[in-house]
Write an enzyme that holds these catalytic residues in place. Structure first.
Site, PDB file in Angstrom:
ATOM      1  CE  LYS A  83       4.665   4.636  11.238  1.00  0.00           C
ATOM      2  NZ  LYS A  83       3.643   3.928  10.433  1.00  0.00           N
ATOM      3  CB  SER A 158       5.366   3.323   6.931  1.00  0.00           C
ATOM      4  OG  SER A 158       4.241   3.326   7.777  1.00  0.00           O
ATOM      5  CB  SER A 182       2.548   0.605   8.066  1.00  0.00           C
ATOM      6  OG  SER A 182       2.866   1.141   6.825  1.00  0.00           O
TER       7      SER A 182
HETATM    8  N1  GLN Z   1       2.994   0.519   2.113  1.00  0.00           N
HETATM    9  C1  GLN Z   1       1.694   1.104   2.183  1.00  0.00           C
HETATM   10  C2  GLN Z   1       1.764   2.524   1.706  1.00  0.00           C
HETATM   11  O1  GLN Z   1       2.819   2.938   1.383  1.00  0.00           O
HETATM   12  C3  GLN Z   1       1.161   1.025   3.568  1.00  0.00           C
HETATM   13  C4  GLN Z   1       1.686   2.058   4.447  1.00  0.00           C
HETATM   14  C5  GLN Z   1       1.032   2.063   5.792  1.00  0.00           C
HETATM   15  O2  GLN Z   1       0.372   1.108   6.184  1.00  0.00           O
HETATM   16  N2  GLN Z   1       1.181   3.186   6.470  1.00  0.00           N
HETATM   17  O3  GLN Z   1       0.808   3.221   1.646  1.00  0.00           O
END
Ligand code: GLN
Length: 485
Positions: A83, A158, A182
């Site tokens: 990532k 994400s 995410s």
């Molecule tokens: N969807 C969650 C957010 O937008 C989690 C994102 C993540 O785990 N980086 O914060």
């Protein structure tokens, strides 16, 4: 898409075996997979940067080691991608943001160092929601990632690029990060395995911070065993991260053989309530039946605070945005990254940040700054921290009588691209079953357990107490054995 892959039947475990026995070289494998990325990435958009030269150089170094009969690492020759939130020395690291568009880190994240030491081949950097803020991988400066199982749909976010690359055979393993789901959400939406470790299990050194008290790096792979192997490589204490735990790293691969006989698995009532799509519930129940058939006893438990959206989602989005507003203050156009030149210093800051950050990131910086401001701190931030304590207690209580908890990862399967983009609250609600896990700091996995009526993948979420990754892996391996498609 997955069927086109040169590795459709291949696991990292099998690949390592073949390279050790000199059935093929790391260079052959790397060339094949780079060609596959070239062919498929225009559709999927999982990669932001492909490091062909670096990957081939690493492959040649591995092949020389094999030829010389030297000791080989556990991931010898395995093509891995990261990532783009993980710092890679000499290789552009963007966080999918314009503000870091030109950032080339002078150092490797600890997990990257460990992958190199394990003789893995690093292919490049994966697309994601900007600064890991999102649930669909559409909030990227480099365009949305598309789900390899249905290109009209999102991958989840994400870490969407990390899940999509594994699903599309563009890498055998990947790393993502999980602040509120995410790793687990995209794993579920793309039909691969993804694990969020206990907070402190994996070093965050070199992970670009979103919300530091919630962030953890986690592995993705096609199989539970490969996930276990990758976790074993990246886990363990790191003096460079003061929150990394002094807890020995067990043999996670061995844990995959243990089975679930005698385990007690709790189903949190609140995670099966209104809003859960019926085909998702059916698939998840099928996974739970497999665990029961293999000797686990199933019981209902209650998570009154952790399972309540008004508490969990609200507390998460206050704490995460508060921490983000502080962490992201470093992007000011002065030290590194994008700069928009202006007459005065203040104008330069303002223009850099207003042009460098995307809409969702700006929304969150504003929310977080508001929650931390003098007049509102007690009403929002302090309250959210109190709710966080209650969430933690919910899980502590549940783990007094259960070894694991099982639930869906998300109320729906992968939704359509664009479907929730204009409605941030709807988007935030996709995280209803995942965020409280990060607030409590405990580990969780998403393992495929079936498909929706439309044929989309569905993941089963298994949660354990802190540092109980072995138990999670042992149960996930049982589900995989019986239900993997
Ligand atoms: N969807 C969650 C957010 O937008 C989690 C994102 C993540 O785990 N980086 O914060």
């Amino acid at each position: 898409m997955a069927d086109d892959s040169v590795f459709s039947a291949q696991t990292a475990r099998g690949l390592v075996h073949g390279i050790r026995r000199e059935k093929y070289t790391a260079r052959e494998i790397t060339e094949k997979i780079l060609a596959h990325i070239q062919n498929t990435n225009p559709d999927i958009n999982a990669f932001i940067t492909v490091d062909e030269a670096g990957a081939l150089e690493a492959a040649d170094a591995v092949d020389q080691k094999v030829a010389a009969g030297q000791a080989l690492g556990p991931l010898v020759g395995v093509p891995i991608a990261l990532k783009d939130v993980l710092c890679t020395k000499g290789l552009r690291t963007t966080c999918a943001s314009k503000i870091l568009d030109n950032f080339v880190p002078p150092y490797d994240a600890t997990v990257v160092t460990r992958l190199r030491q394990a003789d893995a081949i690093i292919l490049g950097k994966l697309n994601m929601d900007e600064f890991a803020m999102g649930s669909s991988s559409e909030n990227s400066h480099f365009g949305a990632v598309k789900n390899p199982r249905d290109q009209t749909r999102v991958t989840g976010g994400s870490s969407g690029g990390s899940a999509a690359a594994v699903a599309a055979g563009q890498a055998l393993m990947t790393l993502g990060s999980d602040t509120g789901g995410s790793v687990r959400l995209p794993a579920s939406f793309c039909g691969v395995v993804g694990l969020k470790p206990t907070y402190g299990r994996v070093s965050r050194y070199g992970l670009i911070a979103y919300a530091s008290s919630l962030d953890q790096i986690g592995p993705f792979a096609r199989t539970v065993e490969d996930t276990a192997t990758l976790l074993g490589v990246i886990a363990g204490h790191d003096p460079r991260d003061s929150t990394s735990a002094h807890v020995p790293v067990p043999d996670y691969l061995l844990a995959c053989q243990r089975g679930v006989d005698g385990l007690t698995i709790g189903l949190p009532t609140e995670f099966f309530g209104a809003g859960l799509q019926s085909d998702v519930r059916d698939a998840v129940m099928q996974g739970i039946e497999v665990l029961e058939k293999n000797g686990a006893s199933i019981r209902e438990v209650s998570l009154p605070t952790a399972g309540h959206p008004a508490f969990a989602i609200a507390a998460y989005y206050i704490i995460a945005t508060a921490e983000a507003s502080s962490n992201l203050s470093r992007y000011d156009g002065v030290k590194y990254g994008f700069r928009d030149e202006a007459e005065s210093l203040i104008d330069m800051y303002v223009q850099t940040r207003s042009k460098g950050f995307g809409a969702e990131v700006k929304r969150r910086i504003m929310l977080g700054t508001y929650a931390l401001s003098a007049g509102y701190y007690d009403a929002y931030y302090r309250k959210a921290q109190q709710v966080r304590t209650l969430i933690r207690r919910d899980f502590d209580r549940a783990f007094e009588s259960c070894d694991l908890l099982a639930s869906p990862v998300s109320p729906t399967p992968a939704f359509k691209l664009g479907e929730k983009l204009d409605d941030p609250l709807q988007m935030y609600l996709s995280d209803i079953y995942t965020v409280s896990v990060n607030l409590a700091g405990i580990p969780g996995i998403s393992v495929p357990c079936g498909t929706s009526t439309e044929g989309l993948p569905i993941g089963l979420q298994l949660l354990g107490n802190a540092f109980a990754e072995e138990t999670i892996l042992s149960a996930a391996a049982v589900v995989e054995r019986e239900l993997a498609s």
